[in-house]
Design an enzyme around this catalytic site. Structure first.
Site, PDB file in Angstrom:
ATOM      1  CG  ASN A   1      19.832  47.726  18.071  1.00 20.53           C
ATOM      2  OD1 ASN A   1      19.797  46.895  18.969  1.00 20.53           O
ATOM      3  ND2 ASN A   1      18.992  48.731  18.008  1.00 20.53           N
TER       4      ASN A   1
ATOM      5  CB  SER B   1      29.404  51.380  10.789  1.00 19.20           C
ATOM      6  OG  SER B   1      29.756  52.698  10.377  1.00 19.20           O
TER       7      SER B   1
ATOM      8  CE1 TYR C   1      30.758  52.765  15.764  1.00 18.22           C
ATOM      9  CE2 TYR C   1      31.199  53.603  13.558  1.00 18.22           C
ATOM     10  CZ  TYR C   1      30.312  53.093  14.497  1.00 18.22           C
ATOM     11  OH  TYR C   1      28.996  52.902  14.166  1.00 18.22           O
ATOM     12  CB  SER C   2      36.882  52.136  11.044  1.00 11.44           C
ATOM     13  OG  SER C   2      36.418  53.448  10.812  1.00 11.44           O
TER      14      SER C   2
ATOM     15  CE  LYS D   1      29.155  49.455  14.851  1.00 14.05           C
ATOM     16  NZ  LYS D   1      27.996  48.665  15.361  1.00 14.05           N
TER      17      LYS D   1
ATOM     18  CB  ILE E   1      21.848  57.042  10.966  1.00 14.82           C
ATOM     19  CG1 ILE E   1      22.271  55.950   9.965  1.00 14.82           C
ATOM     20  CG2 ILE E   1      20.359  56.936  11.259  1.00 14.82           C
ATOM     21  CD1 ILE E   1      21.622  56.029   8.604  1.00 14.82           C
TER      22      ILE E   1
END
Length: 208
Positions: A55, A107, A120-121, A124, A153
């Protein structure tokens, strides 16, 4: 820890959270998941591993044309290479036991892509692909590999969002709110306990 596991938690820079985790009874170890040497020392110190939860992660909110190669590489070093290295070290110990469980944290952006979050995409999305591949590869050895794919979140990672941006994002979520860290933890625990889940990407995103 409440489920009876002896928990080892790593951290790179967040001393405050490390102190809080140690007070809660966790074994806290400073180790950057992007460092093969630091992880090698950590895993060598453990006699066995039943469960690995990957995580550790960082984010970047930036348009593609403004994203530097250094930023791209750092995202992948933590989010993808860190996950790969932890899986590799853990799998070696799990294979000797003939059982084990790995849960990666992906994500929603790895599933659908996010504007201004291309790097980031992509990172993930790689975690999701790695999860599926390892589930196929390690499942025959009694090692299950799954992932939780959170939506928006309420964590420090989203602290950069203004209240207006949060309201706008909530309009895209049928549940009408951000999720909590506890709800993601519950999803992780579900994948740990359900022994027929392997290669599952569990979306926890309020319908997003």
């Amino acid at each position: 820890a409440a489920e009876g596991y002896a928990v080892y938690a790593t951290y790179a820079r967040d001393e405050a959270s490390a102190t809080e985790a140690a007070r809660a009874g966790l074994n806290v170890v400073r180790a950057d998941v992007a460092s093969e040497a630091e992880l090698s020392a950590l895993f060598a110190s453990l006699s066995k591993i039943d469960l690995l939860v990957n995580n550790a992660g960082i984010a970047l909110y930036r348009q593609l044309q403004d994203t530097s190669l250094e930023e791209w590489n750092r995202l992948f070093a933590v989010n993808v290479t860190g996950t790969f290295l932890c899986c590799r070290f853990a799998a070696k110990k799990m294979l000797s036991l003939g059982k084990g469980c790995i849960v990666n944290v992906a994500s929603v952006w790895g599933e659908r892509g996010g504007s201004c979050e291309a790097a980031y995409s992509a990172s993930k999305g790689a975690v999701i692909a790695l999860t599926k591949a390892l589930a196929a590869e390690l499942g025959y050895a009694g090692i299950r590999v799954n992932a939780v794919s959170p939506g928006a979140i309420e964590t420090a990672m989203n602290a950069h969002l203004s209240e207006e941006e949060k309201r706008s994002l909530c309009e895209e979520i049928p549940a009408g709110r951000f999720g909590s860290a506890e709800e993601i933890a519950d999803a992780v625990l579900f994948l740990v306990k359900n022994e027929y889940c392997n290669g599952t990407i569990l979306s926890v995103n309020g319908g997003m």
